[in-house]
Enzyme design. Structure first.
Site, short mmCIF file in Angstrom:
data_model
loop_
_atom_site.label_atom_id
_atom_site.label_comp_id
_atom_site.label_asym_id
_atom_site.label_seq_id
_atom_site.Cartn_x
_atom_site.Cartn_y
_atom_site.Cartn_z
N PHE A 2 0.84 -1.19 0.00
CA PHE A 2 0.00 0.00 0.00
C PHE A 2 0.89 1.25 0.00
CE2 PHE A 2 -2.03 -3.50 2.18
CZ PHE A 2 -3.28 -3.57 1.58
N SER A 47 -6.87 -7.58 -1.44
CA SER A 47 -6.44 -7.00 -0.17
C SER A 47 -6.91 -5.55 -0.07
CB SER A 47 -4.92 -7.05 -0.04
OG SER A 47 -4.46 -8.39 0.02
N HIS A 108 1.13 -4.45 7.66
CA HIS A 108 1.46 -5.34 8.77
C HIS A 108 1.74 -4.47 10.00
CE1 HIS A 108 3.04 -8.31 5.52
NE2 HIS A 108 1.72 -8.24 5.54
#
Length: 235
Positions: A2, A47, A108
């Site tokens: 991202f 995602s 993450h």
């Protein structure tokens, strides 16, 4: 992957806790609504970052999508604090044909951080945070990047002794992300810039091998080259 540029603020429209026999192994199923703008090209298995947490789309309509949140994700992030009606920052995974306006964000989460203070500065807003895991402060440097609830932001101050850092939100950014809506004492998801982790690993590797007479300048040059190579950036 991202960019940390939030595309849309969605709303949690349903939240279902799963038992151990259901998919998710005791986690939570979230339905996010008010998301039509980012669902025009969605597919099952895609995602989407929800408050900076990379999650997989399991169902979707023209306006909403559903994701499962595993127990480990609930422990590591602030997603367990969400309730029906909570606003969330949303970003689709990077496509190959977009401008890269933020920085490399994995989705993450490293830890959560608590809002310590919110201080207006003209039409800007300075927000101070304290990470739950103070060890991440080694990767947080003034003028460096950080991801908070999925938003790529620039660090304006760091205090290692008191274990806090600050970011400043300009008026435009305040309208596009959810942090200004949060109160002192609430939390955000925090992901440090992964470049710092690569550098740390390379430095440790070099020190373990021994400098073998290599000068400091050459050592730093080699570390930088290897770090950029790992991140697949040409030098």
């Amino acid at each position: 992957m991202f960019t940390g540029i939030v595309e849309k603020i969605g709303t949690v429209s349903a939240l279902v806790k799963l038992d151990e026999t259901e998919t998710g192994g005791g986690g939570t199923s979230l339905t996010i609504s008010d998301a039509a703008e980012i669902l025009t090209d969605v597919h099952l298995g895609d995602s989407i970052a929800v408050n900076g947490t990379c999650l997989t789309v399991t169902e979707f309509t023209s306006d909403s999508f559903k994701v499962g949140v595993a127990p480990e994700t609930l422990r590591r992030t602030n997603l367990g604090e969400l309730t029906t009606g909570s606003p969330v920052n949303l970003e689709r995974a990077v496509a190959g044909d977009i401008r890269f306006g933020g920085h490399f964000v994995q989705g993450h989460v490293d830890t959560v951080a608590t809002i310590l203070a919110k201080t207006p500065d003209g039409n800007a807003l300075t927000v101070r945070f304290q990470p739950r895991d103070p060890e991440v402060l080694v990767y947080i440097v003034e003028k460096g990047y950080i991801t908070l609830d999925g938003a790529s932001l620039t660090i304006t101050a760091v205090n290692d002794e008191e274990k806090w850092f600050e970011v400043m939100l300009v008026a435009y950014t305040q309208e596009k992300i959810i942090i200004p809506r949060k109160e002192v004492g609430q939390t955000v998801n925090l992901e440090v810039d992964m470049a710092g982790k690569y550098v740390e690993k390379q430095v440790k590797a070099q020190l373990e091998k021994g400098l073998a007479g290599m000068g400091l300048e050459k050592l730093v040059e080699n570390i930088v080259k290897r770090t950029l190579k790992d991140m697949k950036i040409g030098v």
